[in-house]
Design an enzyme around this catalytic site. Structure first.
Site, short mmCIF file in Angstrom:
data_model
loop_
_atom_site.label_atom_id
_atom_site.label_comp_id
_atom_site.label_asym_id
_atom_site.label_seq_id
_atom_site.Cartn_x
_atom_site.Cartn_y
_atom_site.Cartn_z
N VAL A 1 0.84 -1.20 0.00
CA VAL A 1 0.00 0.00 0.00
C VAL A 1 0.87 1.25 0.00
O VAL A 1 0.57 2.24 -0.68
CB VAL A 1 -0.96 -0.01 1.20
CG1 VAL A 1 -1.73 1.30 1.30
CG2 VAL A 1 -1.95 -1.16 1.07
N LYS B 1 8.75 -6.14 -8.59
CA LYS B 1 8.61 -7.09 -7.48
C LYS B 1 9.57 -8.25 -7.76
O LYS B 1 9.29 -9.13 -8.58
CB LYS B 1 7.17 -7.60 -7.39
CG LYS B 1 6.91 -8.52 -6.20
CD LYS B 1 6.91 -7.78 -4.89
CE LYS B 1 6.59 -8.70 -3.72
NZ LYS B 1 6.55 -7.98 -2.44
N PRO C 1 -2.98 5.72 6.54
CA PRO C 1 -4.06 5.31 7.45
C PRO C 1 -4.44 3.85 7.28
O PRO C 1 -4.41 3.30 6.17
CB PRO C 1 -5.23 6.23 7.05
CG PRO C 1 -4.60 7.39 6.35
CD PRO C 1 -3.40 6.82 5.65
#
Length: 233
Positions: free
Chosen positions: A17, A37, A200
């Protein structure tokens, strides 16, 4: 900073994220972005991996994946158990360099923490970053215990001669406790590097357009954020 490695102080702490948020912020500034990745573990051949999740959240980024292993283990162990070739640091650095030639920003997302083994020789993401001569951003936890593991990761980075531009809290709780609130101040001291972002909790579940709009508010300008980082209260 055209190539940036992203590691963490552990697993499931928000590396993907965070990578997506940085990608979204850079895209919003008109930059071309690639995400590499090196080793995806615990995902089947036909399943969407971390790179695909970055695309879903951030938008049109180029993605590359060097190897995929089905079991959710450290890359070296997962490769061995699957009877597949492991990914070495030279391969990672070379892939990052190729993407760097045609993109403004290349984000290399590791697996687990900095010193997780990628091959039988014991090479790690730190070895790849050293070959690539790239800085390493560290994604950390918010709460109790994070200062020690952040300090240890910072120590390992220095031992490998690597620069850490900063740390990002990858999963800031909706109701932070006292330790988490104090860590906003204490983490930079433990890391020896500034706090560059606070993501968040639950951000990965936001609708993509909402995520892309909000991402720049979570990050400092060093990570293409919209302005001075506003710390949660």
């Amino acid at each position: 900073m055209s190539v940036l490695f992203v590691t963490g102080t552990g697993t499931e702490i928000g590396k993907t994220v965070t990578t997506a948020a940085i990608a979204a912020a850079a895209l919003a500034e008109g930059r071309s972005v690639a995400v590499l990745k090196p080793a995806q573990t615990g995902v089947g051949a036909d399943e969407a991996g971390d790179a695909a999740e970055v695309v879903r959240l951030a938008g049109p980024v180029t993605t590359a994946e060097l190897a995929r292993f089905p079991e959710p283990l450290a890359p070296a162990t997962a490769a061995s158990r699957a009877g597949l070739p492991a990914v070495g640091p030279a391969e990672i650095a070379e892939a990052a360099a190729k993407l760097d030639a045609s993109h403004d920003l290349v984000l290399v997302e590791g697996a687990g923490g900095l010193l997780v083994r990628f091959d039988d020789e014991g090479h790690t993401l730190a070895d790849a970053a050293r070959l690539a001569r790239a800085p390493v951003l560290v994604v950390v936890q918010a709460g109790l215990g994070t200062l020690n593991i952040t300090a240890l990761t910072a120590l390992a980075l220095r031992a490998h001669g690597l620069h850490c531009p900063g740390v990002v809290i990858g999963d800031w709780p909706a109701r932070p406790d006292l330790a988490a609130r104090c860590n906003l101040t204490d983490l930079p001291e433990s890391a020896g590097a500034p706090l560059l972002g606070v993501i968040p909790q639950g951000s990965g579940s936001l609708p993509p357009q909402t995520f892309r709009t909000a991402a720049r508010e979570w990050l400092a300008p060093e990570l293409w954020g919209a302005g001075p980082l506003r710390l949660p209260s």
